[in-house]
Motif scaffolding. Structure first.
Motif, PDB file in Angstrom:
ATOM      1  N   CYS A 183      42.315  90.556  55.648  1.00 54.02           N
ATOM      2  CA  CYS A 183      42.544  91.241  54.370  1.00 54.02           C
ATOM      3  C   CYS A 183      42.325  92.750  54.454  1.00 54.02           C
ATOM      4  O   CYS A 183      42.917  93.495  53.686  1.00 54.02           O
ATOM      5  N   ALA A 220      49.375  89.885  41.791  1.00 49.89           N
ATOM      6  CA  ALA A 220      48.171  89.069  41.574  1.00 49.89           C
ATOM      7  C   ALA A 220      48.475  87.599  41.823  1.00 49.89           C
ATOM      8  O   ALA A 220      47.681  86.888  42.456  1.00 49.89           O
ATOM      9  N   SER A 278      49.179  87.122  45.737  1.00 52.54           N
ATOM     10  CA  SER A 278      48.035  87.378  46.614  1.00 52.54           C
ATOM     11  C   SER A 278      46.811  86.544  46.280  1.00 52.54           C
ATOM     12  O   SER A 278      46.015  86.248  47.164  1.00 52.54           O
ATOM     13  N   TYR A 279      46.634  86.136  45.045  1.00 53.29           N
ATOM     14  CA  TYR A 279      45.410  85.431  44.686  1.00 53.29           C
ATOM     15  C   TYR A 279      45.660  83.973  44.302  1.00 53.29           C
ATOM     16  O   TYR A 279      45.176  83.056  44.961  1.00 53.29           O
ATOM     17  N   ILE A 280      46.446  83.754  43.266  1.00 56.39           N
ATOM     18  CA  ILE A 280      46.633  82.400  42.749  1.00 56.39           C
ATOM     19  C   ILE A 280      47.344  81.511  43.761  1.00 56.39           C
ATOM     20  O   ILE A 280      46.883  80.405  44.059  1.00 56.39           O
ATOM     21  N   SER A 281      48.451  81.977  44.310  1.00 55.89           N
ATOM     22  CA  SER A 281      49.176  81.136  45.269  1.00 55.89           C
ATOM     23  C   SER A 281      48.370  80.923  46.546  1.00 55.89           C
ATOM     24  O   SER A 281      48.478  79.873  47.179  1.00 55.89           O
ATOM     25  N   THR A 282      47.532  81.898  46.920  1.00 60.73           N
ATOM     26  CA  THR A 282      46.679  81.719  48.096  1.00 60.73           C
ATOM     27  C   THR A 282      45.649  80.622  47.850  1.00 60.73           C
ATOM     28  O   THR A 282      45.410  79.780  48.719  1.00 60.73           O
ATOM     29  N   LEU A 283      45.038  80.614  46.683  1.00 62.96           N
ATOM     30  CA  LEU A 283      44.077  79.551  46.354  1.00 62.96           C
ATOM     31  C   LEU A 283      44.740  78.179  46.356  1.00 62.96           C
ATOM     32  O   LEU A 283      44.206  77.218  46.901  1.00 62.96           O
TER      33      LEU A 283
END
Length: 130
Positions: free
Chosen positions: A5, A40, A43-48
């Protein structure tokens, strides 16, 4: 994961400067709400979500069966960002996606198409040197 990251943004910023725009900071500052929400999500939701699915798959299947599907990461990322930012996919991207999918299909169906595994016989061994 931290290095993944922290390190890539620097060379990617430099590449963006030379290949896309000489004013990357202006573009960042002038980005609209839709762009920030898309970033967002990707990078964040789809990664989780992806890590949760990945962990569940690794719990129930051998790693050798799951790992090839990591090739879908750039495909899903580019398609998701193009949909959310109303961008048109380029021909080279579509060709790349088709090649990745063909490779995954060949890899996934390889054993089924050839039938049950056949033993290879005795393993080859080098003669001992005395």
């Amino acid at each position: 994961m931290i290095w993944v990251c922290l390190v890539p943004p620097i060379p990617l910023f430099v590449l963006s400067y030379f290949l896309e725009s000489q004013e990357p900071l202006t573009l960042i500052i002038s980005a609209n709400q839709k762009t920030w929400l898309s970033l967002a999500f990707v990078s964040y939701i789809s990664t989780l979500i992806a890590f949760a699915i990945w962990g569940r798959l690794l719990r129930s299947h051998p790693a050798v069966a799951v790992t090839p599907f990591a090739l879908l990461i750039p495909v899903v990322g580019i398609i998701t960002s193009s949909i959310s930012l109303d961008e048109k996919l380029q021909t080279i991207e579509i060709i790349g996606f088709a090649l990745i999918m063909a490779g995954l299909i060949c890899n996934s169906l390889y054993g089924r198409l050839l039938g049950p595994e056949k033993p290879l016989g005795k393993p080859f061994r080098l003669p001992k040197i005395e």
